[in-house]
Design a protein around this motif. Sequence first.
Motif, PDB file in Angstrom:
ATOM      1  N   SER A   2      37.272  29.019  29.811  1.00 33.78           N
ATOM      2  CA  SER A   2      37.942  29.028  31.056  1.00 33.78           C
ATOM      3  C   SER A   2      37.383  30.117  31.997  1.00 33.78           C
ATOM      4  CB  SER A   2      39.387  29.295  30.753  1.00 33.78           C
ATOM      5  OG  SER A   2      39.523  30.506  30.186  1.00 33.78           O
ATOM      6  N   ASN A   3      37.850  30.036  33.243  1.00 32.63           N
ATOM      7  CA  ASN A   3      37.371  31.018  34.296  1.00 32.63           C
ATOM      8  C   ASN A   3      37.902  32.333  33.760  1.00 32.63           C
ATOM      9  OD1 ASN A   3      36.259  29.147  35.936  1.00 32.63           O
ATOM     10  ND2 ASN A   3      38.261  29.000  37.549  1.00 32.63           N
ATOM     11  N   LEU A   4      39.049  32.219  33.531  1.00 28.50           N
ATOM     12  CA  LEU A   4      39.623  33.485  32.874  1.00 28.50           C
ATOM     13  C   LEU A   4      38.953  34.277  31.613  1.00 28.50           C
ATOM     14  CD1 LEU A   4      42.033  35.393  33.493  1.00 28.50           C
ATOM     15  CD2 LEU A   4      43.421  34.172  31.845  1.00 28.50           C
ATOM     16  N   THR A   5      38.519  33.498  30.548  1.00 26.97           N
ATOM     17  CA  THR A   5      37.698  33.853  29.526  1.00 26.97           C
ATOM     18  C   THR A   5      36.286  34.328  29.841  1.00 26.97           C
ATOM     19  OG1 THR A   5      39.044  32.302  28.058  1.00 26.97           O
ATOM     20  CG2 THR A   5      36.743  33.061  27.259  1.00 26.97           C
ATOM     21  N   LEU A  67      42.370  48.974  31.211  1.00 24.84           N
ATOM     22  CA  LEU A  67      42.557  47.869  31.887  1.00 24.84           C
ATOM     23  C   LEU A  67      44.119  47.690  32.165  1.00 24.84           C
ATOM     24  CD1 LEU A  67      41.528  45.123  32.883  1.00 24.84           C
ATOM     25  CD2 LEU A  67      41.925  44.201  30.689  1.00 24.84           C
ATOM     26  N   HIS A  68      44.499  47.686  33.104  1.00 23.94           N
ATOM     27  CA  HIS A  68      45.983  47.261  33.589  1.00 23.94           C
ATOM     28  C   HIS A  68      46.480  46.052  33.765  1.00 23.94           C
ATOM     29  CE1 HIS A  68      45.645  51.720  33.855  1.00 23.94           C
ATOM     30  NE2 HIS A  68      44.998  51.488  34.877  1.00 23.94           N
ATOM     31  N   ALA A  69      45.588  45.143  34.268  1.00 25.50           N
ATOM     32  CA  ALA A  69      46.005  43.808  34.688  1.00 25.50           C
ATOM     33  C   ALA A  69      44.656  42.800  34.733  1.00 25.50           C
ATOM     34  CB  ALA A  69      46.694  43.548  35.920  1.00 25.50           C
ATOM     35  N   PHE A  70      44.974  41.647  34.165  1.00 25.42           N
ATOM     36  CA  PHE A  70      43.887  40.653  34.347  1.00 25.42           C
ATOM     37  C   PHE A  70      44.666  39.305  34.790  1.00 25.42           C
ATOM     38  CE2 PHE A  70      39.839  39.066  33.978  1.00 25.42           C
ATOM     39  CZ  PHE A  70      38.775  39.961  33.795  1.00 25.42           C
ATOM     40  N   ALA A  71      44.260  38.640  36.112  1.00 22.13           N
ATOM     41  CA  ALA A  71      45.219  37.596  36.183  1.00 22.13           C
ATOM     42  C   ALA A  71      43.944  36.314  36.983  1.00 22.13           C
ATOM     43  CB  ALA A  71      46.238  37.987  37.140  1.00 22.13           C
ATOM     44  N   GLU A  72      44.563  35.223  36.961  1.00 25.69           N
ATOM     45  CA  GLU A  72      43.749  34.080  37.732  1.00 25.69           C
ATOM     46  C   GLU A  72      44.502  33.336  38.583  1.00 25.69           C
ATOM     47  OE1 GLU A  72      41.177  30.101  36.523  1.00 25.69           O
ATOM     48  OE2 GLU A  72      42.521  30.915  35.238  1.00 25.69           O
ATOM     49  N   ARG A  76      42.954  29.053  43.977  1.00 27.71           N
ATOM     50  CA  ARG A  76      41.825  29.508  45.029  1.00 27.71           C
ATOM     51  C   ARG A  76      40.533  29.963  44.313  1.00 27.71           C
ATOM     52  NH1 ARG A  76      46.790  31.273  46.192  1.00 27.71           N
ATOM     53  NH2 ARG A  76      47.686  30.913  48.175  1.00 27.71           N
ATOM     54  N   GLY A  77      40.608  29.595  42.734  1.00 25.52           N
ATOM     55  CA  GLY A  77      39.184  29.891  42.100  1.00 25.52           C
ATOM     56  C   GLY A  77      38.949  31.409  41.963  1.00 25.52           C
ATOM     57  N   GLU A  78      40.028  32.473  42.031  1.00 26.03           N
ATOM     58  CA  GLU A  78      39.722  33.694  41.882  1.00 26.03           C
ATOM     59  C   GLU A  78      40.345  34.463  40.640  1.00 26.03           C
ATOM     60  OE1 GLU A  78      38.101  36.113  44.156  1.00 26.03           O
ATOM     61  OE2 GLU A  78      37.743  34.404  45.554  1.00 26.03           O
ATOM     62  N   VAL A  79      39.569  35.222  39.998  1.00 28.07           N
ATOM     63  CA  VAL A  79      40.015  35.952  38.913  1.00 28.07           C
ATOM     64  C   VAL A  79      40.224  37.541  39.330  1.00 28.07           C
ATOM     65  CG1 VAL A  79      39.771  36.965  36.377  1.00 28.07           C
ATOM     66  CG2 VAL A  79      39.507  34.448  37.114  1.00 28.07           C
ATOM     67  N   VAL A  80      41.156  38.181  38.956  1.00 27.60           N
ATOM     68  CA  VAL A  80      41.333  39.645  39.363  1.00 27.60           C
ATOM     69  C   VAL A  80      41.580  40.608  38.359  1.00 27.60           C
ATOM     70  CG1 VAL A  80      42.666  41.376  41.010  1.00 27.60           C
ATOM     71  CG2 VAL A  80      42.183  38.949  41.922  1.00 27.60           C
ATOM     72  N   ALA A  81      40.810  41.779  38.352  1.00 28.91           N
ATOM     73  CA  ALA A  81      40.953  42.533  37.248  1.00 28.91           C
ATOM     74  C   ALA A  81      41.146  43.946  37.853  1.00 28.91           C
ATOM     75  CB  ALA A  81      39.739  42.821  36.396  1.00 28.91           C
ATOM     76  N   PHE A  82      42.358  44.590  37.406  1.00 35.89           N
ATOM     77  CA  PHE A  82      42.787  46.097  37.787  1.00 35.89           C
ATOM     78  C   PHE A  82      42.573  47.075  36.601  1.00 35.89           C
ATOM     79  CE2 PHE A  82      46.516  49.029  38.481  1.00 35.89           C
ATOM     80  CZ  PHE A  82      45.835  50.037  39.100  1.00 35.89           C
ATOM     81  N   TYR A 106      40.157  51.151  40.279  1.00 41.77           N
ATOM     82  CA  TYR A 106      39.472  49.764  41.307  1.00 41.77           C
ATOM     83  C   TYR A 106      40.134  48.549  40.803  1.00 41.77           C
ATOM     84  CZ  TYR A 106      37.258  49.256  36.547  1.00 41.77           C
ATOM     85  OH  TYR A 106      36.742  49.076  35.021  1.00 41.77           O
ATOM     86  N   VAL A 107      39.381  47.591  41.354  1.00 38.39           N
ATOM     87  CA  VAL A 107      39.853  46.093  41.431  1.00 38.39           C
ATOM     88  C   VAL A 107      38.712  45.271  41.389  1.00 38.39           C
ATOM     89  CG1 VAL A 107      41.085  44.249  42.381  1.00 38.39           C
ATOM     90  CG2 VAL A 107      42.313  46.410  42.192  1.00 38.39           C
ATOM     91  N   TYR A 108      38.318  44.497  40.745  1.00 36.15           N
ATOM     92  CA  TYR A 108      37.323  43.351  40.834  1.00 36.15           C
ATOM     93  C   TYR A 108      38.072  42.072  41.030  1.00 36.15           C
ATOM     94  CZ  TYR A 108      33.634  45.957  38.136  1.00 36.15           C
ATOM     95  OH  TYR A 108      32.808  46.658  37.335  1.00 36.15           O
ATOM     96  N   ALA A 109      37.691  41.529  42.175  1.00 38.12           N
ATOM     97  CA  ALA A 109      38.069  40.077  42.688  1.00 38.12           C
ATOM     98  C   ALA A 109      36.763  39.303  42.495  1.00 38.12           C
ATOM     99  CB  ALA A 109      38.444  40.003  43.857  1.00 38.12           C
ATOM    100  N   MET A 110      37.053  38.270  41.334  1.00 34.20           N
ATOM    101  CA  MET A 110      35.585  37.490  41.029  1.00 34.20           C
ATOM    102  C   MET A 110      36.246  36.058  41.496  1.00 34.20           C
ATOM    103  SD  MET A 110      35.135  39.418  37.328  1.00 34.20           S
ATOM    104  CE  MET A 110      36.909  39.611  37.171  1.00 34.20           C
ATOM    105  N   ARG A 111      35.210  35.508  42.361  1.00 35.60           N
ATOM    106  CA  ARG A 111      35.186  34.074  42.817  1.00 35.60           C
ATOM    107  C   ARG A 111      34.299  33.233  41.833  1.00 35.60           C
ATOM    108  NH1 ARG A 111      32.887  34.187  48.040  1.00 35.60           N
ATOM    109  NH2 ARG A 111      34.613  35.320  48.526  1.00 35.60           N
TER     110      ARG A 111
END
Length: 136
Positions: A2-5, A67-72, A76-82, A106-111
């Motif tokens: 999956s995208n999240l994995t 790691l504080h949060a990880f979400a899909e 929009r096809g985006e995964v975000v990590a905070f 920091y935040v990663y926004a991954m398309r």
Amino acid sequence: MSNLTTAKAFFELCETGRGWEACRAHCTPDASFAAQAGALAEIRTLAQYADWMQGILTVLTDGRYELHAFAEDAERGEVVAFATFIGTHKAGGPMPPTGRTTRTDYVYAMRMRDGRIAHMTKVWNDGYALQELGWA
């Protein structure tokens, strides 16, 4: 996978300084990178960024993340990590070791595209981190 994995696997490898060779399987070959941070101004590809992270961990030798949060957002096809990066300047770098520590958010926004990361934007206040480390 999956995208999240996929994004979680990339995040772990990148944030522990494994470099592009370890991260590449989770990304498109032409994966791009963007950040509005002076320390990363010259970095345009995810390959360059993964290798930059590998290098920074040779300077901040105890570098780690919380790691504080990880979400899909599948629509929009985006995964975000905070997360928060913590590291102390103990070796090498732009000046002799300062022994100072940064705790920088920091935040990663991954398309995602076809199950892999095609672009990543890093949201990060590098000025704050550089001041904490005594580099600015």
